[in-house]
Scaffold this active site. Sequence first.
Site, PDB file in Angstrom:
ATOM      1  N   ASP A 157       0.830  -1.207   0.000  1.00  0.00           N
ATOM      2  CA  ASP A 157       0.000   0.000   0.000  1.00  0.00           C
ATOM      3  C   ASP A 157       0.868   1.262   0.000  1.00  0.00           C
ATOM      4  OD1 ASP A 157      -1.959   1.887   0.378  1.00  0.00           O
ATOM      5  OD2 ASP A 157      -2.311   1.393   2.482  1.00  0.00           O
TER       6      ASP A 157
ATOM      7  N   ASP B 219      -2.329   5.766  -4.945  1.00  0.00           N
ATOM      8  CA  ASP B 219      -2.779   4.920  -3.851  1.00  0.00           C
ATOM      9  C   ASP B 219      -2.970   3.497  -4.359  1.00  0.00           C
ATOM     10  OD1 ASP B 219      -3.946   3.693  -1.737  1.00  0.00           O
ATOM     11  OD2 ASP B 219      -5.629   5.086  -1.546  1.00  0.00           O
TER      12      ASP B 219
END
Length: 420
Positions: free
Chosen positions: A117, A303
Amino acid sequence: MHLLPVVLLTLTLVSSCIADVLNTVNRPRVHFGRGQPQQRPNRPHASTGQGVMQRPSQLQTSTIDIKLSNLDNGVMQRPSQLQTSTIDIKLSNLENTMYYGPISVGTPGQTFNVVFDTGSSAMWILSTRCLTDPAFQKHRKYNNLLSRTYKKKRKPFAAEYSIGAVAGVWSEDTVTLADASVENQTFGEATLILDIFEDVDVDGSVGLGLPNMFGGREPNLLNNMVNQGVVQAPVFSFYLNRVEPGARYSCLTLGGANPAYYTGDFTFVDLSDPNQWQFKMDRIHFNNGEDTVCDRGCQALIDSQSSMIIGPHEDVLRLNRKLGAEPLSDPGLSNMYVFECSSVNSLPDVEFVLNGEKFSLTSKDYVIKMDGQCLSAFMGRKAMMRDGQSFWRLGNAFMRGFYTQFDKGNRRIGFARTKY
Ligand SMILES: *[C@@H]1O[C@H](CO)[C@@H](O)[C@H](O)[C@H]1NC(C)=O
């Protein structure tokens, strides 16, 4: 970070579970109410805060089985002369909505699937301790009793995402990626979890965000890899594949970029915020270049845990309408759009202008096929502003289009044309 009320409620429950863990007292287990999510109206595709889509649970199992049958040990070997400089981790693609790969934790190693992430810094995995939630029965969980390199930290851990939350205790152990081991890595053992990874074959998250992002007080995995000489440069790169016949595996390269996955040179943008993978985007062109959003520049954050490309409501509405997508009829999902599936192959490209260079995203990247529908990856949200400019959150649909390099040392992000 927007905290949902439900998250606050959870964290209160969580702390009593942490107390259980810390005191190793066998008190009655906190029964963790999952009622709240289930009370939400049954939606075809409930979109979540960060744009990771939850699928209706009855459909998930079959999808995951298909994907799993493609998985081997998930580790790609590289020629040995390259091994000291970069590490490749093979990623699996869950129907263009989520990418995840294997890591192992402890000695001997226990294997987990994690999402890598760019939007957070903490690492956490599900724990055998206290995690009684039936939704996670099938997941792999870390058992520190079985690891001889485990070190107790006795500090509570909690991380909130806009889609949910996890909490537990910090622990330390050896983490192995491909064949490379990082010692004394701090991570959260998640003993309670809400609304994240419930119906997918994912057991945790490895934050590749910059140090001051949430979870950033503990040394993150990339920092430790560099400090311990596992990789030389604090750089990592993503190749995200499309679901199509004969597609190559997706790949995360740690320590650099892998030329097998891109052509030409990188176009670099400097970070506009030293604490986020955020930069100034010049423009987005659509309608064959006749129409523009973000026309005076906007802030964009990459993201990797989000499926979608999320932007200001009005801009996204205009863009989707011009592309030919209509809002989903469900009023709760009017921020999401669908195409007629028959039109998908003839949709025009959307051009992102990054440091003066045009990068074209094709409909193969920005249409997500799900449950017989063709969703647009462009999703609107109100109040998308940052630093006085409109703000876009570029998730997997964007990253599929371009090979992306995250260069922490030089505080920049590089984009190159993907070699499929
Ligand atoms: C990890 O911690 C142990 C002590 O707990 C130490 O002996 C070892 O050198 C550390 N490893 C690294 C790479 O820092």
